[in-house]
Enzyme design. Structure first.
Site, PDB file in Angstrom:
ATOM      1  N   GLY A  34      46.719 -29.299  -2.890  1.00 59.54           N
ATOM      2  CA  GLY A  34      47.827 -29.013  -3.919  1.00 59.54           C
ATOM      3  C   GLY A  34      47.965 -29.897  -4.836  1.00 59.54           C
ATOM      4  O   GLY A  34      47.462 -30.335  -5.655  1.00 59.54           O
ATOM      5  N   SER A  41      40.664 -32.378  -1.464  1.00 58.27           N
ATOM      6  CA  SER A  41      41.510 -32.191  -3.104  1.00 58.27           C
ATOM      7  C   SER A  41      42.924 -33.324  -2.638  1.00 58.27           C
ATOM      8  O   SER A  41      42.598 -34.326  -2.271  1.00 58.27           O
ATOM      9  CB  SER A  41      41.988 -30.718  -3.541  1.00 58.27           C
ATOM     10  N   TRP A  42      44.145 -32.789  -3.175  1.00 52.39           N
ATOM     11  CA  TRP A  42      45.219 -33.497  -2.783  1.00 52.39           C
ATOM     12  C   TRP A  42      45.288 -34.068  -1.419  1.00 52.39           C
ATOM     13  O   TRP A  42      45.905 -35.198  -1.280  1.00 52.39           O
ATOM     14  CB  TRP A  42      46.457 -32.596  -3.125  1.00 52.39           C
ATOM     15  N   ASP A  93      32.064 -30.705  -9.621  1.00 49.39           N
ATOM     16  CA  ASP A  93      33.480 -30.719  -9.452  1.00 49.39           C
ATOM     17  C   ASP A  93      33.931 -31.212 -10.891  1.00 49.39           C
ATOM     18  O   ASP A  93      33.995 -32.445 -11.243  1.00 49.39           O
ATOM     19  CB  ASP A  93      34.022 -31.474  -8.646  1.00 49.39           C
ATOM     20  N   HIS A 146      34.748 -27.943  -7.093  1.00 45.76           N
ATOM     21  CA  HIS A 146      35.836 -27.967  -6.349  1.00 45.76           C
ATOM     22  C   HIS A 146      36.281 -27.025  -5.151  1.00 45.76           C
ATOM     23  O   HIS A 146      37.063 -27.218  -4.147  1.00 45.76           O
ATOM     24  CB  HIS A 146      37.155 -28.288  -7.207  1.00 45.76           C
TER      25      HIS A 146
END
Length: 335
Positions: free
Chosen positions: A43, A115-116, A271, A299
């Protein structure tokens, strides 16, 4: 590694009081005596994955997942404009993970996320290396200013039409400035319609960035339910406008603290939202990490990326089960 059918229902779950009026929702699945693994979601603000746990053999792993502050089933929700975002920072999340580990009586665990989540996992592992048995990161990000600037400004070079729509979502006087901060201010508006429109425009841009990823899951941001989208965008803009409260380059500079921790970095060459350079730079300063580049993935992944994730889990599962008294690893075992 063959994966046994996974029990869908968690063995147990709960809301952990982490202070500041926040309660973090967590779940545990798999073997209560198995190797602990913590799944960290992306996120920021996406909420826990409802599928990631299926990658872990329930006979071998004790799988823990949780919703970070303000999202998923954690309370209060960031979708509520009265929720205090001052009590939602990277430092708070690091403390929450430690409280959760202690609450569940886990000594050490394998960390998995993308990701995050890779930013949060790296920050946690550098803070508490003695608590980490291994790390698997997918779609590596370190939430540096240059990465945030690329995603919300630099990508206009490749997506000029979509970016202009994104830029047009903020007030005219803010369009030549920091768009992330401008969206953050919109998400703090007391007016629901203003917040909903800002969340819609933000997610439309996020979807434009992954629209070419036909082997993954394009369109996933705009498909979120309204309240989930509001929480997601409010948390994203809050974190990115503040550079995740990390010094520029901090996670690269402190990578020496990961010495001895085995890691696998899995990154899609296609990505756009998080270019490969970040994963490559991290691999250069983390000698015990292996970089896997997936040529056909972006991604949101691809079948080849899913296979690489399964291989990574298998490669970091060679250690034996935890001792009877403590959850640390005593060495390899035959399968």
């Amino acid at each position: 590694m063959a994966i046994a059918p996974f029990r869908e229902a968690p063995i147990d779950d709960g809301l952990l009081d982490v202070g500041d009026g926040n309660r973090v929702y967590w779940q545990r699945r798999g073997n209560p005596d198995g190797r602990p693994v913590l799944i960290v979601h992306g996120g920021p603000g996406s909420g826990r994955s409802h599928h990631a746990h299926k990658s872990f053999d329930p006979e071998h792993f004790r799988v823990v997942s949780f919703d970070q502050r303000g999202c998923g089933d954690s309370v209060p929700s960031a979708a509520d404009p009265t929720t205090d975002m001052g009590a939602n920072t990277t430092e708070h999340l690091l403390a929450d993970i430690e409280l959760l580990r202690e609450h569940l009586g886990i000594d050490q665990w394998l960390l998995y996320g993308g990701s995050w989540a890779s930013t949060l996992i790296l920050a946690y592992a550098q803070r508490h290396p003695e608590r980490v048995t291994g790390i698997i990161l997918v779609g590596v990000t370190m939430t540096r200013p240059q990465e945030i600037d690329w995603l919300y400004h630099g990508l206009r070079l490749l997506l000029p039409v979509e970016w202009e729509r994104f830029r047009s979502g903020v007030p005219a006087e803010d369009r030549d400035g920091n768009l992330v901060e401008a969206y953050r201010q919109l998400m703090e508006s007391p007016d629901l319609a203003t917040r909903e429109q800002a969340a819609h425009d933000w997610c439309a841009w996020e979807d434009a960035v992954i629209a070419h990823e036909t082997l993954g899951t394009p369109g996933q941001y705009s498909a979120k339910p309204s309240m989930v989208k509001l929480a997601f965008v409010r948390i994203c803009t809050h974190y990115f406008a503040h550079g995740a409260w990390l010094d520029d380059g901090q996670l690269l500079r402190d990578a020496h603290r990961l010495a001895g921790i085995p890691g696998v970095l899995i990154h899609g060459r296609l990505d756009l939202s998080g270019p490969l350079l970040t994963a490559w730079e991290l691999a250069q300063v983390w000698p015990t990490a292996k970089l896997r580049i997936i040529d056909d993935a972006g991604h949101t992944g691809s079948p080849a990326m899913a296979e690489a994730i399964a291989d990574a889990i298998a490669s970091l599962s060679a250690a034996g089960p935890p001792d009877d008294e403590e959850n640390h690893w005593t060495g390899p075992r035959s399968r």
